[in-house]
Design a protein around this motif. Structure first.
Motif, short mmCIF file in Angstrom:
data_model
loop_
_atom_site.label_atom_id
_atom_site.label_comp_id
_atom_site.label_asym_id
_atom_site.label_seq_id
_atom_site.Cartn_x
_atom_site.Cartn_y
_atom_site.Cartn_z
N TYR A 90 8.01 -31.69 21.45
CA TYR A 90 8.82 -32.87 21.76
C TYR A 90 10.19 -32.46 22.30
CZ TYR A 90 11.42 -37.21 21.20
OH TYR A 90 12.20 -38.33 21.42
N ALA A 91 10.75 -31.37 21.78
CA ALA A 91 12.06 -30.90 22.26
C ALA A 91 11.99 -30.58 23.76
CB ALA A 91 12.48 -29.65 21.48
N LEU A 92 10.85 -30.04 24.21
CA LEU A 92 10.68 -29.74 25.63
C LEU A 92 10.46 -31.02 26.42
CD1 LEU A 92 10.22 -27.55 27.86
CD2 LEU A 92 7.79 -27.65 27.27
N MET A 93 9.61 -31.90 25.91
CA MET A 93 9.24 -33.11 26.65
C MET A 93 10.38 -34.12 26.75
SD MET A 93 6.18 -32.92 27.91
CE MET A 93 5.77 -34.63 28.21
N ILE A 94 11.26 -34.18 25.72
CA ILE A 94 12.34 -35.16 25.77
C ILE A 94 13.35 -34.80 26.87
CG2 ILE A 94 13.84 -34.06 24.07
CD1 ILE A 94 13.22 -37.85 24.59
N LYS A 95 13.47 -33.51 27.17
CA LYS A 95 14.33 -33.12 28.31
C LYS A 95 13.76 -33.67 29.61
CE LYS A 95 15.73 -28.69 26.22
NZ LYS A 95 15.66 -27.22 26.37
N PHE A 96 12.45 -33.53 29.76
CA PHE A 96 11.76 -34.02 30.95
C PHE A 96 11.88 -35.54 31.04
CE2 PHE A 96 7.60 -35.22 32.99
CZ PHE A 96 7.88 -34.70 34.24
N ILE A 97 11.68 -36.23 29.92
CA ILE A 97 11.76 -37.70 29.88
C ILE A 97 13.18 -38.16 30.23
CG2 ILE A 97 11.64 -39.72 28.36
CD1 ILE A 97 9.41 -38.14 26.81
N GLY A 98 14.18 -37.48 29.66
CA GLY A 98 15.56 -37.85 29.91
C GLY A 98 15.95 -37.69 31.38
#
Length: 405
Positions: A314-322
């Motif tokens: 999630y730490a990786l994906m939330i950067k992408f989402i943001g």
């Protein structure tokens, strides 16, 4: 009156266009589908030409109409839209992590790519390009609208204000006389091509579980969003959701949030949102509120990462989402705009932006793009309900104007 003819509504026309498109794409010779694709493609060119002008007209007029609090209204709308996009993306990640590992496999990628590679091209395309891109139109609309609003508060700027109003009337006329009447034809061509290529059926057969999960999350998110908006605005959330359906169906066919603006503004009017707010918020949210697209993109990216055993925390994906919450401002205007906006940022999660995984992502996303776009469009109505309350209760502190029929 006895001599008055009852006109068919937009929803029946859209449904008929979808059904006829599927029949033509599967049952008639390829040349018939190719003719439909050619007409649809050239109409799409015209639509893409109009979209920046539409954003310029509606957003500039919406901001310049504000006698006070224009900057705060813009900030409130953009802030709520971005927050909604982040929440939707996070919900998609946790849904995908909980459910997808039980049924996704590497073999799915080849099947999807093969199915989407059989689409027909238009016989010819008119070389018509927009005079500016969507992002440029949005920034210019912000600048012009805010400056005109400030000038009006200082007793000047009436010349520009009149020009903006007349430009808005011109665009409204084009929408009413050309765009909306021809939308079913545009949708017909899109669905004929999808049916011919088999991409629609491929996604239903191969990715049916993923597809159902994504669509279900779209609907769940919309219900929650309307419940929050309805509770805050004291409007019936389910009645409001029902009134947003024409915009949803239009977006399913056009695959473009921006192309659905005129229909969605009318939906917002039926919900009961004031003219000043709906003509500002709906066009603006069409460019910056993308919960449906981020749900689909997040789920598709997770599918690839899991399929190829790559890191997907999630730490990786939330950067992408943001990042996508901002980058997708450039997405409206064309089918698949969101995934194209996402491509430069795929290296954030370890996927090359121009490799085979990116091609698979495009194929997977495009087969579900209609429903993500539809969720964006329907959700814009909920955002406008909240923004209306914020603006009148907390920014200008005035009663919400009652619009006469």
């Amino acid at each position: 009156m006895a001599n008055e003819k009852k006109k068919m509504g937009l929803i029946p026309k859209l449904i008929i266009a979808i059904i006829l498109g599927i029949i033509v794409g599967t049952q008639l010779p390829a040349i018939v589908t190719q003719i439909a694709v050619t007409i649809s493609s050239n109409f799409g060119k015209f639509l893409n030409f109009i979209i920046p002008l539409m954003i310029m007209a509606f957003v500039t007029k919406g901001i310049s109409d504000l006698s006070e609090g224009a900057g705060k209204l813009l900030l409130a709308t953009a802030g709520l839209s971005y927050l909604s996009t982040l929440v939707a993306g996070s919900a998609s990640y946790f849904m995908a992590k909980s459910i997808f590992p039980s049924f996704i496999s590497k073999e799915m990628a080849a099947d999807i790519t093969e199915a989407t590679g059989r689409s027909l091209e238009a016989v010819f395309e008119i070389p018509l390009n927009p005079i500016m891109d969507v992002t440029s139109a949005l920034v210019l609309a912000f600048m012009m609208g805010l400056c005109i609003s400030i000038l009006r508060q200082n007793g000047s700027g009436q010349g520009f204000y009149k020009l903006v109003n007349e430009f808005s009337d011109i665009i409204n006329m084009v929408l009413e006389k050309a765009i909306i009447p021809l939308l079913p034809l545009f949708i017909f061509g899109n669905f004929a091509n999808m049916a011919y290529s088999g991409s629609v059926f491929a996604i239903l057969q191969i990715f049916v579980k993923i597809f159902v999960c994504i669509i279900a999350l779209h609907l769940i998110y919309l219900v929650v969003l309307f419940l929050i908006a309805g509770t805050y605005s004291k409007k019936n959330p389910f009645a409001s959701f029902k009134k947003a359906i024409p915009g949803y169906l239009t977006a399913v066919g056009t695959q473009s949030s921006a192309a659905s603006i005129p229909v969605n503004v009318e939906c917002n009017k039926k919900i009961g949102v004031s003219k000043q707010i709906r003509e500002f918020v709906i066009p603006l949210c069409a460019t910056c509120h993308m919960p449906g697209s981020i749900i689909t993109l997040t789920a598709c990216v997770f599918t690839l990462l899991h399929m190829y055993q790559m890191p997907h925390s999630y730490a990786l994906m939330i950067k992408f989402i943001g990042i996508l919450g901002i980058a997708m401002v450039a997405a409206p205007g064309a089918p698949g705009g969101a995934v194209m906006s996402a491509l430069p940022f795929l290296p954030v999660v370890g996927i090359p932006s121009d490799g085979p995984l990116a091609s698979i992502l495009i194929s997977l996303y495009l087969t579900q793009d209609s429903f993500g776009t539809a969720a964006n469009v329907a959700g814009d109505n909920a955002i406008s309900m909240i923004v209306e309350q914020v603006y009148y209760k907390h920014i200008v502190k005035k009663p919400i104007p009652v619009e006469e029929d």
